[in-house]
Design an enzyme around this catalytic site. Structure first.
Site, PDB file in Angstrom:
ATOM      1  CG  HIS A   1       5.285  -5.046   4.683  1.00  0.00           C
ATOM      2  ND1 HIS A   1       4.916  -4.540   5.905  1.00  0.00           N
ATOM      3  CD2 HIS A   1       4.342  -5.966   4.356  1.00  0.00           C
ATOM      4  CE1 HIS A   1       3.796  -5.128   6.316  1.00  0.00           C
ATOM      5  NE2 HIS A   1       3.426  -6.000   5.386  1.00  0.00           N
TER       6      HIS A   1
ATOM      7  CG  HIS B   1      -0.133  -4.405   2.559  1.00  0.00           C
ATOM      8  ND1 HIS B   1      -1.298  -5.131   2.655  1.00  0.00           N
ATOM      9  CD2 HIS B   1       0.659  -4.829   3.575  1.00  0.00           C
ATOM     10  CE1 HIS B   1      -1.219  -5.955   3.694  1.00  0.00           C
ATOM     11  NE2 HIS B   1      -0.032  -5.802   4.259  1.00  0.00           N
TER      12      HIS B   1
HETATM   13  P1  AMP Z   1       0.257  -7.487   6.817  1.00  0.00           P
HETATM   14  O1  AMP Z   1       0.461  -8.316   8.049  1.00  0.00           O
HETATM   15  O2  AMP Z   1       1.235  -7.796   5.726  1.00  0.00           O
HETATM   16  O3  AMP Z   1      -1.176  -7.536   6.365  1.00  0.00           O
HETATM   17  O4  AMP Z   1       0.586  -6.000   7.239  1.00  0.00           O
HETATM   18  C1  AMP Z   1      -0.378  -5.067   7.642  1.00  0.00           C
HETATM   19  C2  AMP Z   1       0.377  -3.885   8.155  1.00  0.00           C
HETATM   20  O5  AMP Z   1      -0.522  -2.789   8.275  1.00  0.00           O
HETATM   21  C3  AMP Z   1       1.005  -4.088   9.531  1.00  0.00           C
HETATM   22  O6  AMP Z   1       2.413  -3.938   9.437  1.00  0.00           O
HETATM   23  C4  AMP Z   1       0.353  -3.018  10.385  1.00  0.00           C
HETATM   24  O7  AMP Z   1       1.249  -2.445  11.306  1.00  0.00           O
HETATM   25  C5  AMP Z   1      -0.085  -1.995   9.338  1.00  0.00           C
HETATM   26  N1  AMP Z   1      -1.192  -1.162   9.766  1.00  0.00           N
HETATM   27  C6  AMP Z   1      -2.369  -1.560  10.290  1.00  0.00           C
HETATM   28  N2  AMP Z   1      -3.155  -0.475  10.545  1.00  0.00           N
HETATM   29  C7  AMP Z   1      -2.447   0.613  10.144  1.00  0.00           C
HETATM   30  C8  AMP Z   1      -2.716   2.028  10.136  1.00  0.00           C
HETATM   31  N3  AMP Z   1      -3.866   2.531  10.598  1.00  0.00           N
HETATM   32  N4  AMP Z   1      -1.757   2.847   9.658  1.00  0.00           N
HETATM   33  C9  AMP Z   1      -0.596   2.358   9.181  1.00  0.00           C
HETATM   34  N5  AMP Z   1      -0.295   1.041   9.158  1.00  0.00           N
HETATM   35  C10 AMP Z   1      -1.204   0.173   9.642  1.00  0.00           C
END
Ligand code: AMP
Length: 141
Positions: free
Chosen positions: A103, A101
């Site tokens: 950001h 993903h």
């Molecule tokens: P990473 O640390 O790069 O894997 O980022 C994962 C991101 O997913 C974090 O910024 C979380 O806040 C986001 N996240 C986790 N669960 C959800 C959800 N249900 N809806 C939207 N974002 C989420």
């Protein structure tokens, strides 16, 4: 869905609600549930590639084209001056959800966050080490 389905697959399937900002056949984008700034958006391929390294180059190129459209829209929506666009590419890089993903984090002149360079202490390398690393990267493509 199987037990190893990530939360992002459940979001794409509509099993978990999200604030959708973009969707097409291959790509989905939604607001991060724990925003680092207003408008913090995540852009994902619908196919659950774990890391950027697992994505075919044409699909990575396609999603980056979409990101280049979404980033200005995110900035405009929240009146941001700029944005940080980043991938935590692998667990050791801080990736928590094993579904690649991007950001998009809106940035403001007064947010006092600074560049991503602040995350690192820096590495001191001699010219021959730089040349050897560059050659290794070229030969590993
Ligand atoms: P990473 O640390 O790069 O894997 O980022 C994962 C991101 O997913 C974090 O910024 C979380 O806040 C986001 N996240 C986790 N669960 C959800 C959800 N249900 N809806 C939207 N974002 C989420």
């Amino acid at each position: 869905m199987s037990d190893d389905t990530t939360i992002f697959e459940q979001i794409i399937a509509g099993e978990i609600p999200s604030y959708t900002v973009y969707e097409d056949e291959t790509t989905y984008a939604f607001l991060d549930a724990n925003p680092l700034a207003p408008g913090h958006t995540l852009v994902i391929p619908k196919h659950p590639y774990e890391r950027l390294n697992d994505m075919p180059a044409d699909e990575a190129g396609e999603i980056f084209g979409i990101i280049s459209d979404i980033a200005p829209a995110v900035e405009a929506a929240v009146g941001a001056d700029a944005s940080t666009v980043a991938v935590n590419n692998g667990e050791e890089a801080g990736q928590e959800v094993p579904h690649v993903h991007w950001h998009i984090i809106p940035r403001f002149a007064d947010d006092n966050v600074g560049p991503i360079h602040r995350l690192f202490d820096g590495a001191e390398l001699a010219d021959d080490e730089m040349e050897e690393i560059a050659a290794d990267i070229r030969s590993n493509q």
